[in-house]
Design a protein around this motif. Structure first.
Motif, PDB file in Angstrom:
ATOM      1  N   THR A   1       2.645   2.907   8.423  1.00  0.00           N
ATOM      2  CA  THR A   1       1.256   2.919   8.910  1.00  0.00           C
ATOM      3  C   THR A   1       0.923   1.663   9.707  1.00  0.00           C
ATOM      4  N   GLU A   2       1.544   0.547   9.362  1.00  0.00           N
ATOM      5  CA  GLU A   2       1.338  -0.674  10.143  1.00  0.00           C
ATOM      6  C   GLU A   2       1.868  -0.510  11.568  1.00  0.00           C
ATOM      7  N   MET A   3       3.033   0.128  11.690  1.00  0.00           N
ATOM      8  CA  MET A   3       3.577   0.418  13.017  1.00  0.00           C
ATOM      9  C   MET A   3       2.627   1.340  13.789  1.00  0.00           C
ATOM     10  N   THR A   4       2.118   2.368  13.110  1.00  0.00           N
ATOM     11  CA  THR A   4       1.213   3.317  13.764  1.00  0.00           C
ATOM     12  C   THR A   4      -0.061   2.635  14.235  1.00  0.00           C
ATOM     13  N   ALA A   5      -0.589   1.725  13.419  1.00  0.00           N
ATOM     14  CA  ALA A   5      -1.817   1.021  13.789  1.00  0.00           C
ATOM     15  C   ALA A   5      -1.614   0.148  15.023  1.00  0.00           C
ATOM     16  N   LYS A   6      -0.386  -0.335  15.212  1.00  0.00           N
ATOM     17  CA  LYS A   6      -0.122  -1.248  16.332  1.00  0.00           C
ATOM     18  C   LYS A   6       0.241  -0.515  17.625  1.00  0.00           C
TER      19      LYS A   6
ATOM     20  N   ALA B   1       6.923  -7.322  12.985  1.00  0.00           N
ATOM     21  CA  ALA B   1       6.255  -8.521  13.512  1.00  0.00           C
ATOM     22  C   ALA B   1       6.803  -8.920  14.877  1.00  0.00           C
ATOM     23  N   MET B   2       8.090  -8.660  15.087  1.00  0.00           N
ATOM     24  CA  MET B   2       8.725  -8.966  16.377  1.00  0.00           C
ATOM     25  C   MET B   2       8.454  -7.878  17.416  1.00  0.00           C
ATOM     26  N   GLU B   3       7.821  -6.784  16.984  1.00  0.00           N
ATOM     27  CA  GLU B   3       7.526  -5.631  17.830  1.00  0.00           C
ATOM     28  C   GLU B   3       8.800  -4.970  18.363  1.00  0.00           C
ATOM     29  N   ASP B   4       9.848  -5.061  17.553  1.00  0.00           N
ATOM     30  CA  ASP B   4      11.102  -4.359  17.843  1.00  0.00           C
ATOM     31  C   ASP B   4      11.057  -3.049  17.066  1.00  0.00           C
ATOM     32  N   TRP B   5      10.380  -2.050  17.635  1.00  0.00           N
ATOM     33  CA  TRP B   5      10.033  -0.851  16.891  1.00  0.00           C
ATOM     34  C   TRP B   5      11.254  -0.010  16.527  1.00  0.00           C
ATOM     35  N   GLU B   6      12.228   0.077  17.415  1.00  0.00           N
ATOM     36  CA  GLU B   6      13.399   0.916  17.133  1.00  0.00           C
ATOM     37  C   GLU B   6      14.187   0.365  15.955  1.00  0.00           C
ATOM     38  N   ASN B   7      14.403  -0.961  15.937  1.00  0.00           N
ATOM     39  CA  ASN B   7      15.120  -1.555  14.817  1.00  0.00           C
ATOM     40  C   ASN B   7      14.305  -1.478  13.534  1.00  0.00           C
ATOM     41  N   ALA B   8      12.985  -1.603  13.667  1.00  0.00           N
ATOM     42  CA  ALA B   8      12.125  -1.498  12.487  1.00  0.00           C
ATOM     43  C   ALA B   8      12.277  -0.124  11.840  1.00  0.00           C
ATOM     44  N   LEU B   9      12.277   0.917  12.657  1.00  0.00           N
ATOM     45  CA  LEU B   9      12.414   2.277  12.137  1.00  0.00           C
ATOM     46  C   LEU B   9      13.817   2.516  11.585  1.00  0.00           C
ATOM     47  N   THR B  10      14.808   1.955  12.252  1.00  0.00           N
ATOM     48  CA  THR B  10      16.189   2.100  11.783  1.00  0.00           C
ATOM     49  C   THR B  10      16.378   1.443  10.422  1.00  0.00           C
ATOM     50  N   ILE B  11      15.846   0.229  10.267  1.00  0.00           N
ATOM     51  CA  ILE B  11      15.979  -0.493   9.000  1.00  0.00           C
ATOM     52  C   ILE B  11      15.179   0.203   7.906  1.00  0.00           C
ATOM     53  N   LEU B  12      13.978   0.689   8.246  1.00  0.00           N
ATOM     54  CA  LEU B  12      13.174   1.411   7.260  1.00  0.00           C
ATOM     55  C   LEU B  12      13.945   2.622   6.737  1.00  0.00           C
ATOM     56  N   ASN B  13      14.654   3.286   7.621  1.00  0.00           N
ATOM     57  CA  ASN B  13      15.466   4.451   7.256  1.00  0.00           C
ATOM     58  C   ASN B  13      16.616   4.068   6.328  1.00  0.00           C
ATOM     59  N   SER B  14      17.009   2.792   6.364  1.00  0.00           N
ATOM     60  CA  SER B  14      18.136   2.323   5.545  1.00  0.00           C
ATOM     61  C   SER B  14      17.714   1.875   4.155  1.00  0.00           C
ATOM     62  N   CYS B  15      16.411   1.806   3.893  1.00  0.00           N
ATOM     63  CA  CYS B  15      15.924   1.319   2.595  1.00  0.00           C
ATOM     64  C   CYS B  15      16.388   2.241   1.463  1.00  0.00           C
ATOM     65  N   PRO B  16      16.960   1.660   0.408  1.00  0.00           N
ATOM     66  CA  PRO B  16      17.281   2.483  -0.770  1.00  0.00           C
ATOM     67  C   PRO B  16      16.002   2.772  -1.553  1.00  0.00           C
ATOM     68  N   MET B  17      15.717   4.034  -1.823  1.00  0.00           N
ATOM     69  CA  MET B  17      14.470   4.420  -2.486  1.00  0.00           C
ATOM     70  C   MET B  17      14.727   4.749  -3.954  1.00  0.00           C
ATOM     71  N   PHE B  18      13.788   4.321  -4.816  1.00  0.00           N
ATOM     72  CA  PHE B  18      13.926   4.548  -6.253  1.00  0.00           C
ATOM     73  C   PHE B  18      12.759   5.384  -6.757  1.00  0.00           C
ATOM     74  N   THR B  19      13.041   6.215  -7.732  1.00  0.00           N
ATOM     75  CA  THR B  19      11.977   6.977  -8.386  1.00  0.00           C
ATOM     76  C   THR B  19      11.063   6.019  -9.127  1.00  0.00           C
ATOM     77  N   TYR B  20       9.756   6.194  -8.963  1.00  0.00           N
ATOM     78  CA  TYR B  20       8.796   5.275  -9.565  1.00  0.00           C
ATOM     79  C   TYR B  20       8.752   5.448 -11.081  1.00  0.00           C
ATOM     80  N   GLN B  21       8.872   4.338 -11.797  1.00  0.00           N
ATOM     81  CA  GLN B  21       8.773   4.343 -13.253  1.00  0.00           C
ATOM     82  C   GLN B  21       7.450   3.715 -13.640  1.00  0.00           C
TER      83      GLN B  21
END
Length: 701
Positions: free
Chosen positions: A410-415, A328-348
């Protein structure tokens, strides 16, 4: 209102469905499967011949053995489509799962005769059914009814065959019973587990609280919600986050902010409350009138979200919220960095019944649901051909954390567009060619080549991750495999027009595991890697998401290019209804909403599709198009009822929202003015009547 028709699955071997359910009890992890109703039918002409049939059901009152026996009793009066009865029901068994105590509550009815209630544990042993166990079972049954309800698209209905879905709360009296049981068992809710995006269930993040919030959102009973959470908050300050959420739902924003402010004084590192603050501020920023207001609110939201990641570093939701704020702040580098930091879980996924192959399946149609455009749907679907490239789009199968992470990407890509996203990706992450060139500089002369270096990943051809799911890539650390690059094509911009640009396949980032392995044997010094010191290693699951996004964009681009070419030549662009449905879903994933509606309309032009109509309904709701919204809801309600579901929380919420905005009299008048059979209109009138029962805003006038 007539009850939905009763579907029947005939067993190959008598009682095999009950045995299969008993065997599956040990493997259940969530709220449990829908209730199982097994009936023993006796042939009137040959009394010695018995047949076992069953179906599933949700939303039946499971507060006592008497209420479940009453349901079985209603089935004995079901007519066999005007034909003389050939069978009679002599026995019935109702199975309802208690997820708190991990027991299957069972009621056995002999007709005519006795009613026996007991419970079955995971080892297949009988136990006595007590009042406390029935209280737990009742609450689980209501939560299951909301969890297994369809959103209108039909996706949930198609997952499990022959499920009758009822509304578990149809009056203020049943609401009182539901909320009373929820209050008694509230602080045991964590035992039920939680959604797949929550790593560790707690008092305010579990299936019980999710069900309560969904109920209040659907019915608008915010006064009851506030009363419940105010009482629970006196026992535990954590409940303040739930109280604030329902206050925000009920448009009492000032009071909600005060509740969070006071609660955070007592518990300053409660991540759920911090996340609730961040979510509220993000919504306010998106609705801000001036850039100054927007920037100020986003900064406040950023502070809350950043603090919540510190409070709960292992939770996906906190990191995802922080990434959304950076987008939302259009800080794309930090957005990608934080997205990379997300802990991912196997879907149950939700617990689903595992039943043996049936001998026969009977799917009756209730006369009240007869509508030509809906009745022709099953036959049309069977004959359709689908392009394999559309069936193999992996993003369509994403669930849980991967679906949310992909949505942010995809939201980043659309913008900013695909090309710009790749540039930001290469500036944030260590790319493979950079890493290889650094290693070559430090380990061998530039001109030296051998089979070992030639065989390194990425040399000489670009590669993509394997075809396994991202959950498998996360858990198994799978290696990528080679795939030939696709030809460049053109991509549409946000307005749907064609602009020439190539969809470039993303090059690989370096695998973190390979860096560690190389570090064991390499003589590379920090000085040689100075250019890479400011970059991060891209997680393999995110690298895979880029490849999946590339494939989505490639297919989308080909579609839009071909459409433009056919229009330029005044030719009709032909696809099957199933293909249009997939293309609509693809465009929606990529945030091209106008193109999604265009594809959904083309699908509906070929045959009825609840998924396509649900996609168009969302557009009608945004446009405040009351008449078209109601016309869509009528057809979706009828389709749901056709497949034995009299209850969809999302469709009920849509009707309630229309009544709040337009008034009950106008909504009923528009429904009645529609040129459809009266029996079909009555199904939607039933939803409007529910709003009147709960005294929703707009039902007085």
């Amino acid at each position: 209102m007539p009850a939905p028709a009763v579907p029947e699955i005939t067993e190959e071997v008598l009682h095999e469905s009950i045995d299969a359910r008993t065997e599956s009890l040990m493997s259940l992890r969530e709220l449990g499967p829908p209730d199982l109703v097994h009936l023993l039918k006796q042939n009137l002409r040959n009394p010695g011949k018995q047949t076992g049939v069953y179906h599933h059901v949700t939303g039946v009152d499971a507060s006592s053995s008497a209420s479940l026996a009453a349901y079985i009793n209603t089935l004995t009066y079901t007519k066999e489509h005007g034909q003389p009865a050939a069978h009679k029901i002599v026995e019935g068994l109702y199975c309802c799962y208690n997820a708190f105590s991990r027991l299957d509550m069972r009621v056995h009815v002999t007709i005519p005769g006795t009613v026996e209630s007991y419970c079955m544990d995971e080892r297949g042993e009988k136990r006595k059914a007590t009042d406390d166990l029935w209280l737990e079972t009742y609450l689980c049954s209501v939560l299951r009814a909301y969890s297994y309800a369809d959103d209108g698209s039909g996706d949930t209905i198609r997952k499990i065959m022959c499920v009758r879905r009822f509304n578990p709360v149809t009056s203020t009296e049943t609401e009182h019973r539901f909320l009373s049981s929820a209050e008694q068992l509230f602080f045991r809710g964590w035992q039920l587990g939680s959604d797949s995006v929550v790593q560790v269930p707690n008092n305010v993040s579990n299936h019980l609280t999710a069900g309560l919030l969904k109920y209040f959102h659907t019915t608008g009973r915010f006064a009851s919600a506030i009363n419940l959470f105010e009482k629970l908050r006196t026992q535990n300050v954590e409940v303040s986050s739930l109280l604030a959420k329902v206050l925000f739902m009920g448009q009492e924003e000032v009071r909600g902010v005060r509740v969070l402010y006071q609660a955070l004084k007592d518990s300053p590192m409660d991540y759920v409350m911090l996340d609730a603050q961040a979510e509220f501020l993000l919504k306010k920023a998106q609705a801000a009138q001036s850039p100054e207001q927007r920037e100020e609110r986003l900064k406040m939201a950023l502070g809350c979200a950043d603090r919540s990641t510190i409070a709960a570093p292992s939770e996906f939701g906190t990191w995802a919220r922080l990434a959304q704020i950076y987008v939302a702040m259009e800080d794309w580098e930090n957005a990608l960095t934080i997205l990379n930091s997300c802990p991912m879980f196997t879907y149950q996924d939700k617990d689903a019944p595992l039943m043996p192959e049936p001998k026969n399946v009977f799917l009756p149609v209730l006369p009240e649901t007869r509508l030509d455009e809906i009745d022709s749907e099953p036959e049309s679907r069977y004959e359709e051909q689908v392009d394999p490239s559309l069936l193999n789009l992996r993003a369509a199968s994403y669930r849980g954390t991967f679906k949310q992470a992909y949505n942010i990407l995809t939201e980043m890509t659309a913008k900013i567009g695909w090309d710009q996203l790749l540039k930001i990706r290469s500036s944030v992450f260590v790319m493979e060619d950079e890493y290889r060139s650094e290693r070559q500089d430090t380990t061998q002369p530039a001109h030296a080549r051998n089979p070992s270096t030639d065989g390194l990943r990425g040399t000489p051809d670009a590669t993509v991750n394997d075809d396994r799911s991202d959950e498998e890539n996360v858990s198994n650390n799978a290696n990528p495999s080679d795939t030939p690059p696709a030809a460049p094509s053109s991509l549409t911009n946000g307005n749907g027009t064609i602009e020439e640009s190539s969809v470039e396949r993303p090059t690989h980032t370096i695998d973190p595991g390979e860096v560690i392995a190389d570090g064991d044997t390499s003589t590379t010094t920090d000085e040689h890697l100075s250019r890479l010191n400011n970059k991060r290693l891209c997680e393999r699951w995110l690298d895979s998401l880029f490849m999946v996004l590339y494939e989505d964009l490639r297919v989308y681009t080909i579609w839009r290019t071909q459409m433009a070419q056919y229009r330029a030549q005044s030719m009709q662009y032909k696809k099957s209804a199933e293909e249009w449905e997939i293309l609509g879903s693809l465009a929606e994933r990529l945030h091209h909403h106008d193109e999604a509606v265009e594809a959904y309309r083309a699908c509906l032009g070929a045959r009825f599709s609840p998924k396509a109509l649900t996609g168009i309904l969302r557009m009608y709701e945004k446009q405040k198009n009351t008449r078209d919204t109601i016309a869509s809801v009528i057809r979706l309600v009828t389709w749901q009822y056709r497949w034995y579901s009299e209850f969809s929380p999302e469709l009920l919420h849509t009707i309630r929202s229309l009544i709040e905005e337009e008034g009950a009299v106008k909504v009923r008048s528009i429904i009645q003015a529609t040129s459809l059979p009266q029996s079909v209109l009555d199904l939607t009138h039933h939803y409007a009547a529910l709003c009147a029962t709960f005294r929703s805003s707009g039902t007085d006038g």
